[in-house]
Design an enzyme around this catalytic site. Sequence first.
Site, short mmCIF file in Angstrom:
data_model
loop_
_atom_site.label_atom_id
_atom_site.label_comp_id
_atom_site.label_asym_id
_atom_site.label_seq_id
_atom_site.Cartn_x
_atom_site.Cartn_y
_atom_site.Cartn_z
N ARG A 1 0.83 -1.22 0.00
CA ARG A 1 0.00 0.00 0.00
C ARG A 1 0.86 1.27 0.00
O ARG A 1 0.49 2.29 0.62
CB ARG A 1 -0.97 0.03 1.19
CG ARG A 1 -1.76 -1.25 1.35
CD ARG A 1 -2.50 -1.65 0.11
NE ARG A 1 -3.24 -2.89 0.27
CZ ARG A 1 -3.90 -3.50 -0.72
NH1 ARG A 1 -3.84 -3.00 -1.96
NH2 ARG A 1 -4.55 -4.61 -0.51
N ASN B 1 2.40 -7.64 7.65
CA ASN B 1 2.40 -8.94 6.98
C ASN B 1 3.86 -9.36 6.88
O ASN B 1 4.62 -8.81 6.09
CB ASN B 1 1.79 -8.84 5.58
CG ASN B 1 0.30 -8.58 5.63
OD1 ASN B 1 -0.38 -9.01 6.57
ND2 ASN B 1 -0.22 -7.89 4.64
N LYS C 1 0.41 -8.61 13.82
CA LYS C 1 -0.87 -8.88 13.15
C LYS C 1 -1.04 -10.39 13.20
O LYS C 1 -0.28 -11.11 12.55
CB LYS C 1 -0.80 -8.37 11.72
CG LYS C 1 -1.97 -8.76 10.82
CD LYS C 1 -1.80 -8.16 9.42
CE LYS C 1 -2.96 -8.53 8.49
NZ LYS C 1 -2.81 -7.91 7.16
N GLU D 1 -6.05 -12.10 7.92
CA GLU D 1 -5.66 -12.13 6.50
C GLU D 1 -4.51 -13.09 6.25
O GLU D 1 -3.57 -12.79 5.53
CB GLU D 1 -5.33 -10.71 6.01
CG GLU D 1 -6.51 -9.76 6.16
CD GLU D 1 -6.28 -8.35 5.61
OE1 GLU D 1 -5.11 -7.93 5.54
OE2 GLU D 1 -7.27 -7.69 5.27
N ARG E 1 -18.61 -8.26 9.01
CA ARG E 1 -17.21 -7.95 9.29
C ARG E 1 -17.07 -6.79 10.27
O ARG E 1 -16.13 -6.76 11.08
CB ARG E 1 -16.49 -7.63 7.97
CG ARG E 1 -15.09 -7.13 8.18
CD ARG E 1 -14.33 -7.11 6.87
NE ARG E 1 -13.13 -6.30 6.98
CZ ARG E 1 -12.31 -6.04 5.98
NH1 ARG E 1 -12.55 -6.55 4.78
NH2 ARG E 1 -11.24 -5.30 6.15
N ASP F 1 -12.27 -0.88 7.45
CA ASP F 1 -10.89 -0.85 6.97
C ASP F 1 -10.52 0.46 6.29
O ASP F 1 -10.37 0.50 5.07
CB ASP F 1 -10.69 -2.02 6.00
CG ASP F 1 -9.22 -2.33 5.78
OD1 ASP F 1 -8.38 -1.61 6.34
OD2 ASP F 1 -8.94 -3.28 5.05
N GLU G 1 -4.40 4.51 0.96
CA GLU G 1 -4.90 3.31 0.29
C GLU G 1 -6.30 3.50 -0.27
O GLU G 1 -6.56 3.19 -1.43
CB GLU G 1 -4.89 2.13 1.27
CG GLU G 1 -5.49 0.87 0.68
CD GLU G 1 -5.42 -0.34 1.61
OE1 GLU G 1 -4.97 -0.19 2.75
OE2 GLU G 1 -5.82 -1.44 1.17
N GLU H 1 -14.80 12.23 -0.89
CA GLU H 1 -15.97 11.47 -0.46
C GLU H 1 -17.14 11.66 -1.42
O GLU H 1 -17.86 10.71 -1.74
CB GLU H 1 -16.38 11.93 0.94
CG GLU H 1 -17.63 11.26 1.46
CD GLU H 1 -18.04 11.78 2.83
OE1 GLU H 1 -17.83 12.98 3.10
OE2 GLU H 1 -18.57 10.99 3.63
N TRP I 1 -14.48 -11.11 1.21
CA TRP I 1 -13.87 -10.17 2.16
C TRP I 1 -14.86 -9.50 3.11
O TRP I 1 -14.46 -8.69 3.95
CB TRP I 1 -13.08 -9.09 1.40
CG TRP I 1 -11.94 -9.66 0.65
CD1 TRP I 1 -11.94 -10.10 -0.65
CD2 TRP I 1 -10.60 -9.90 1.13
NE1 TRP I 1 -10.69 -10.58 -1.00
CE2 TRP I 1 -9.85 -10.46 0.07
CE3 TRP I 1 -9.97 -9.68 2.35
CZ2 TRP I 1 -8.51 -10.83 0.21
CZ3 TRP I 1 -8.63 -10.02 2.49
CH2 TRP I 1 -7.91 -10.60 1.41
#
Length: 642
Positions: A133, A175, A254, A258, A308, A337, A365, A474, A504
């Site tokens: 990202r 990650n 983390k 994911e 979620r 997210d 992102e 937005e 997702w």
Amino acid sequence: MTHHEMWLPESSTDHLRGRTLRVDGEGVLLDTVRREAARAAMLPATTDADVTIDLDESLGPETFRLVRRDGVTNVVAGDERGALYGWFELVRLGARALGDDVPGQVNRPAHAMRMLDHWDNIDVHPVMGQVERGYSGGSIFYDAGEVRADLSRVGAYARLLASVGINRVAVNNVNVHAREARLLTDDLHEVVRIAEQFRPWGIRVHLSVSFAAPILLGGLPTSDPLDAEVAQWWADAVARVYEAIPDFGGLLVKADSEGQPGPFSYGRDHADGANLLARALAPHGGIVHWRAFVYNHTQDWRDRSTDRARAAFDHFTPLDGRFDENVVVQVKHGPMDFQVREPVSPLLAAMPGTRLALELQVTQEYSGQQQHAVHLGRPWSEVLGFRPSGDDGPTVSELAGGGLAAVSNVGDDFFWTGHPLAQSNLYAFGRLSWDPQLAPSAVLDEWIALTFGDDPELARTVHGILDDSWETYESYTAPLGVGFMVNPGQHYGPSVDGYEYSPWGTYHFADRDGVGVDRSVATGTGFAGQYPEPWRSRYEDPATTPDELVLFFHHLPYGHRLHSGKTVVQHIYDSHFDGVERVERMVASWEQARGRVPDDLFERVSERLAEQLRSATEWRDQVNTYFLRKSGIPDERGRRIF
Ligand code: GCW
């Protein structure tokens, strides 16, 4: 010049040139201040001086105060960090720093932990590249499989961060792939080099680690948090880190998210996992940042019972009170997210017995990926000031006793941030984590003045482009808080149904009659019930849900009338046409900057604005066309929809 100087160009210290400075005391950070003063062409003095800096421990850590007396500006600081921050206040104040109206209040950070997280990989990841990202070129730390031999740019970065009060940096992606996992052990000497760049600026280094490290690196058969050998492995590994880096900050994790490994594989929970690392770190004063971003990313879209948005709260609230003192649970600002508009995560108000950090995303992102000019000071300020339990309750900032953390937006790009105007977001994050009550538009003006100098016309132009750019973004993207209408995977540009049938958990449920997610307690997923009063009741009912979030909480007919007086579908059409017109005005106004900023910066911003206009137009046309086709309801004003 190998890189742009962001908000600390040489001219930012013009007012200090030739003045005299006396710094009392010894220490690494005071030496930094002395070097900064020399760089500003100040002259060292032993007795009388224009500026003096000295320590008075009674002020407390990281604190400083400016006192103007008999024509001398005195920076009184509680410790060395306070002295460094006081120095940068002198820079920020410009000529005022040496005048009789020096602001004399005590400056103390609202948060002890003010952190940037880098999602940088050492190896170039086949999908995510060097920086996950990242929209600013390669990593400033790593280059194609190695820690850079020349880390001087990291030093320049550290200086910029210190100038806005950042005091912790995590240097690798959450990650954690095989190569990066080794930073904890075999490649520790490389982390030592990185820490050397940050140390003179009072910034402590953190590492992201893999929960499976005992298996990956230690050759153990398990990484079960309740296994004694596993605990010993972590204790030994962490002890070696502190031997090499005595001011090491801690670990960032983390887990079970994911695809990352975690305690769930062993039937353990996240308190077991976090405490395992906390106990390895505690003897050294280290901290574990444990992320609450845990959800099922292999959901069946047919399953309407899973939401979620509920996940972080459902996973973590039962664990409140079980985390060790040096655990900080790091919570994304919204329940989903980093969407451009989300309600505040209810988890932030539901863990009174746990230290929480608020996680923000400086890297854009989901807000235009540094192709679009989107200044994030205002949404961050709204989140920080939000009171989940009503006007008499604490703000989110007050609930975040573990401080603030944000994903950085810099890379090896000449301008650091791809879009030169995105530098303002890095600046704003630092300043708001120091003082969440600062007015975002005043912070923006500070950044403009430091970066572009004293040019009121130019300042007006840049302010005009950025100040309400978040609302502009937005208005031409996903409407009314519904979120996720981006292209899957890379998350840039519109794809209204891109995530609609994905695993997702990110759906908008548009059909011929309406759009939005019913998260009410009465008829929906029950997510609204995760808030304390008064928000629980407010979000429960479309009549009391703020317009900008109404599709986050409710599935509404296209003809439903909003507080604004418009119907949902007419709001969608109007805001999308309006958004593109606003971008057209941004493009036109940037012409005023020609000749007033360096040509390369002018060109870079011009290119990006052209792309923003193209992309905004695409967003407008896809979103409007989609909803016209779904609803069959024409635009009241008869504008062109395809
Ligand atoms: O927003 C998502 C991103 C992932 C990221 C994840 C996270 C680092 O798309 O790239 O992974 O959030 O926050 O862990």
